[in-house]
Design an enzyme around this catalytic site. Structure first.
Site, PDB file in Angstrom:
ATOM      1  N   ASP A   1      13.395 -30.653  23.254  1.00 34.26           N
ATOM      2  CA  ASP A   1      14.240 -29.498  23.549  1.00 34.26           C
ATOM      3  C   ASP A   1      14.427 -28.759  22.214  1.00 34.26           C
ATOM      4  O   ASP A   1      14.241 -29.348  21.140  1.00 34.26           O
ATOM      5  CB  ASP A   1      15.589 -30.007  24.077  1.00 34.26           C
ATOM      6  CG  ASP A   1      16.633 -28.923  24.123  1.00 34.26           C
ATOM      7  OD1 ASP A   1      16.349 -27.845  24.671  1.00 34.26           O
ATOM      8  OD2 ASP A   1      17.742 -29.142  23.585  1.00 34.26           O
TER       9      ASP A   1
ATOM     10  N   ASP B   1      17.169 -25.830  21.604  1.00 37.33           N
ATOM     11  CA  ASP B   1      18.575 -25.507  21.331  1.00 37.33           C
ATOM     12  C   ASP B   1      19.435 -26.761  21.288  1.00 37.33           C
ATOM     13  O   ASP B   1      19.541 -27.486  22.286  1.00 37.33           O
ATOM     14  CB  ASP B   1      19.116 -24.550  22.404  1.00 37.33           C
ATOM     15  CG  ASP B   1      18.466 -23.183  22.301  1.00 37.33           C
ATOM     16  OD1 ASP B   1      18.537 -22.587  21.214  1.00 37.33           O
ATOM     17  OD2 ASP B   1      17.875 -22.726  23.301  1.00 37.33           O
TER      18      ASP B   1
ATOM     19  N   GLU C   1      21.146 -15.751  32.735  1.00 34.80           N
ATOM     20  CA  GLU C   1      21.944 -16.414  33.770  1.00 34.80           C
ATOM     21  C   GLU C   1      23.397 -16.574  33.300  1.00 34.80           C
ATOM     22  O   GLU C   1      24.339 -16.463  34.076  1.00 34.80           O
ATOM     23  CB  GLU C   1      21.344 -17.788  34.084  1.00 34.80           C
ATOM     24  CG  GLU C   1      19.968 -17.753  34.747  1.00 34.80           C
ATOM     25  CD  GLU C   1      18.794 -17.524  33.791  1.00 34.80           C
ATOM     26  OE1 GLU C   1      19.018 -17.290  32.579  1.00 34.80           O
ATOM     27  OE2 GLU C   1      17.654 -17.576  34.252  1.00 34.80           O
TER      28      GLU C   1
ATOM     29  N   HIS D   1      20.000  -8.808  27.296  1.00 34.32           N
ATOM     30  CA  HIS D   1      19.512 -10.086  26.785  1.00 34.32           C
ATOM     31  C   HIS D   1      18.334  -9.901  25.831  1.00 34.32           C
ATOM     32  O   HIS D   1      18.204 -10.643  24.858  1.00 34.32           O
ATOM     33  CB  HIS D   1      19.137 -11.010  27.949  1.00 34.32           C
ATOM     34  CG  HIS D   1      18.754 -12.377  27.507  1.00 34.32           C
ATOM     35  ND1 HIS D   1      17.449 -12.804  27.466  1.00 34.32           N
ATOM     36  CD2 HIS D   1      19.501 -13.397  27.015  1.00 34.32           C
ATOM     37  CE1 HIS D   1      17.420 -14.039  26.996  1.00 34.32           C
ATOM     38  NE2 HIS D   1      18.645 -14.422  26.719  1.00 34.32           N
TER      39      HIS D   1
END
Ligand code: XBP
Ligand code: MG
Length: 235
Positions: free
Chosen positions: A9, A11, A54, A80
């Site tokens: 991953d 972040d 989202e 975004h």
């Protein structure tokens, strides 16, 4: 335990990115004239929704009707995009460093001929920005495979991005190890059939990550479980 590939991953796992994401969101909101300024506490709650677009939509949906600006999906996507550009500039300016132990694990994996992959909710552009500043190399020179959020139908905690990473690696789940920092990430990797090493990040320190095989403070060599250290030829 036979390990042939490590899937990371980004972040919270490679680097403590979320505080930089928070500031980039707030800067994009200010530029757009929106009266939103997410505090760390508010952001911690909003992280339950993975993905920046989202997350903005979830924030708007939770506002009282008279306070909601009624941003359509295209307006959220444009906002975004600006947030992503701001995040990239902040990373380029040196806002992020790799978490302790990450550099060594990646180097050791290379030396041991393991495959390296990324399975992230964030965009390829953000992975690129981090790799260029942290490693001084483009993302595809650090990782063999990159699977990013907008390339899959469902973001974490759905398994899609891990399944995509494994398909691109050509490796089965029992040959791979996932590295995560949060509950949503652990759930995603587990749903894809992977064993997980979790190093909780600052924003995820309160989360239930009991589904992970190992919970470590960091990836520094002294913390690594024996099977991983052996696969990396570090011990
Ligand atoms: C991270 C995220 C991301 C970042 C922001 O989740 O949820 O949304 O907060 O990234 P994980 P974008 O580490 O579990 O992949 O704004 O680029 O979507
Ligand atoms: Mg994460």
């Amino acid at each position: 335990m036979s390990v042939e590939a490590l899937i990371f991953d980004v972040d919270g796992t490679l680097a403590e990115t979320e505080e930089v994401h928070r500031l980039a969101f707030n800067a994009a909101f200010a530029e757009a004239g929106l009266p939103w300024d997410w505090s760390p506490e508010r952001y911690r709650a909003l992280l339950a929704t993975t993905g920046g677009k989202e997350r903005i939509a979830a924030h708007q949906a939770g506002l009282p009707e008279r306070e909601a600006p009624g941003l359509a999906p295209e307006a959220i996507a444009a906002l975004h995009r600006r947030k992503t550009a701001i995040f990239g500039s902040m990373v380029e300016a040196g806002a992020l460093a790799l978490r302790p132990g990450v550099r060594r694990v990646v180097e050791a994996a290379r030396a041991a001929s393991l495959d390296l992959a990324v399975a992230t909710t964030t965009s390829r552009a953000n992975v690129q920005a981090l790799c260029l500043t942290a490693w001084g190399r483009p993302a595809d020179k650090v990782f063999d495979v990159i699977a990013a959020g907008d390339e899959v139908a469902a973001k974490k905690p759905a398994p899609d991005v891990y399944l995509l990473a494994m398909a691109r690696l050509g490796r089965a789940a029992d040959r791979c190890l996932a590295f995560e920092d949060s509950r949503n990430g652990v759930l995603s990797a587990r749903a894809a059939g992977l064993r997980v090493v979790v190093t909780p990040s600052a924003y995820a320190s309160h989360e239930d990550v009991a589904d992970a095989a190992w919970r470590l403070a960091s990836l520094e060599t002294a913390h690594l479980p024996q099977p991983l250290a052996r696969a990396l030829r570090l011990r």
